[in-house]
Design a protein around this motif. Structure first.
Motif, mmCIF file in Angstrom:
data_model
loop_
_atom_site.group_PDB
_atom_site.id
_atom_site.type_symbol
_atom_site.label_atom_id
_atom_site.label_comp_id
_atom_site.label_asym_id
_atom_site.label_seq_id
_atom_site.Cartn_x
_atom_site.Cartn_y
_atom_site.Cartn_z
ATOM 1 N N LEU A 244 41.503 29.917 42.771
ATOM 2 C CA LEU A 244 41.194 31.273 43.214
ATOM 3 C C LEU A 244 40.190 31.909 42.253
ATOM 4 O O LEU A 244 40.210 31.616 41.052
ATOM 5 N N PRO A 245 39.302 32.760 42.759
ATOM 6 C CA PRO A 245 38.364 33.438 41.859
ATOM 7 C C PRO A 245 39.098 34.434 40.963
ATOM 8 O O PRO A 245 40.138 34.971 41.337
ATOM 9 N N TRP A 246 38.559 34.648 39.797
ATOM 10 C CA TRP A 246 39.106 35.688 38.928
ATOM 11 C C TRP A 246 37.980 36.600 38.457
ATOM 12 O O TRP A 246 36.810 36.219 38.438
ATOM 13 N N ALA A 247 38.372 37.799 38.086
ATOM 14 C CA ALA A 247 37.396 38.846 37.780
ATOM 15 C C ALA A 247 36.836 38.705 36.373
ATOM 16 O O ALA A 247 37.494 38.183 35.466
ATOM 17 N N LEU A 248 35.619 39.201 36.200
ATOM 18 C CA LEU A 248 35.085 39.443 34.860
ATOM 19 C C LEU A 248 35.732 40.732 34.361
ATOM 20 O O LEU A 248 35.827 41.719 35.093
ATOM 21 N N ILE A 249 36.184 40.737 33.107
ATOM 22 C CA ILE A 249 36.932 41.875 32.577
ATOM 23 C C ILE A 249 36.145 42.522 31.433
ATOM 24 O O ILE A 249 35.628 41.827 30.550
#
Length: 361
Positions: A244-249
């Motif tokens: 699954l894609p994950w966000a840049l934080i």
């Protein structure tokens, strides 16, 4: 007389064969088993370490039960295991209790992990960007839609849908939740209260009907996978598995950072000055420091995972414990298991001080 000697030799040979040989018998008698319990996150790595360690030292076996960080700490305090693994270190109150005990306590960070924010937004093109304040407001239930102006301000180039956000979280007690809520508290400009920093909490978003709980990292990942327009937090290794894609934080420096080996190690290097001078000291300040660590390239939801040992061991286990600690901080750091990041060299050297602290008693 000859007949008697023959009978003795035959009986001796039969006994030798039935027991696999005198050498095997002696090896079995000298075999040492080290029992551990705790973190589920570290289990795949620790299981690999245990197998490689026993290949090097065939007379020592590691038996590790992935019970969860909290149970591992409890079993360590109750002295039913030889070591524990925990994502957070012992809480200060437990550390103080362990220090007063004649067996003492030693803690060391042995691997790096990260919490990543996964999402399922059908048709979204591009990488989502989020910061601590926005994430806090999502999990507080105050941000309801994906195209909320506060999310759009962070993602001006994305075509965000007018769909309700389903916020997925852990339903069980978890070191992952502890790390994530600590990040929300430190990075949200006061929006996330300190009272909601813990392994298990009552999630405010649940009161809106837009919160879902999943058991374990796998449960959260599976819920996000099958729930359109959802968001969740999982350990880095589970995000890799779930694809699954994950966000840049957004980090403390103000940069939006991806979770990579380099950015996690950068966070650890920047947190190194906060490590206590002695491995027998309280590690909570150091653990706190690596979450939302300073530095332009530090991934902001990085965390150490710890192994916890006694200072004093029975005679038959002292040497085995020393060998295990040395292996973990030398060969172990070169054994690559997907999703786990080695600690920097200066922390490995720091951990090896334990070899002079472990003693017989």
């Amino acid at each position: 007389m000859v007949a008697f000697i023959a009978i003795v030799l035959i009986a001796g040979a039969a006994l030798y064969l039935s027991r696999g040989g005198w050498e095997t018998t002696q090896m079995a008698e000298s075999r040492v088993v080290l029992y551990g319990s705790g973190s589920t996150f570290i289990y795949p790595l620790l299981d690999t370490w245990a197998k490689k360690f026993s290949e090097k030292y065939p007379n020592i076996r590691i038996e590790y039960n992935p019970t969860g960080s909290g149970t591992g700490q409890t079993q360590f305090m109750q002295k039913v295991v030889d070591f524990a693994a925990s994502d957070p270190p012992l809480p200060t109150s437990r550390w103080e209790e362990a220090r007063r005990d004649p067996r003492g306590v030693i803690q060391m960070p042995v691997t790096l992990g990260a919490v990543v924010v996964i999402y399922n937004i059908p048709g979204l093109e591009g990488r989502l960007r989020l910061d601590g304040e926005t994430l806090a407001l999502i999990y507080l239930g105050e941000i309801e839609y994906w195209d909320d102006p506060r999310i759009k301000a962070l993602n001006p180039d994305l075509n965000l849908p007018h769909e309700k956000i389903i916020a997925v979280h852990r339903s069980d007690s978890s070191g992952t939740t502890h790390v994530f809520t600590l990040f929300l508290y430190k990075a949200s400009n006061g929006k996330w209260p300190k009272t909601l920093v813990e392994k298990a909490i009552e999630w405010p978003v649940d009161k809106t009907g837009r919160g879902l709980g999943g058991k374990g990292n796998q449960g959260v990942a599976e819920l996000v996978q099958r729930t359109p327009y959802s968001i969740g937090y999982v350990e880095y290794s589970y995000a890799l598995l779930a694809k699954l894609p994950w966000a840049l934080i957004k980090n403390a420096y103000g940069n939006f950072i991806d979770a990579t080996a380099e950015t996690m190690m950068e966070a650890a290097r920047n947190a190194f000055p906060k490590l206590p001078p002695d491995l027998r000291d309280d590690f909570n300040e150091a653990w706190d420091a690596v979450v939302y660590a300073p530095g332009a390239n530090s991934y902001p939801i990085t965390s150490f995972s710890f192994l916890i040992f006694y200072e004093v061991y029975p005679k038959e286990k002292v040497d085995a414990i020393r060998k295990f600690i040395e292996f973990v901080n030398k060969e172990g750091q070169s054994i690559l298991v997907e999703g786990y990041i080695p600690i920097p060299e200066n922390i490995r050297e720091y951990n090896l001080r334990a070899l002079n602290l472990i003693r017989e008693g």
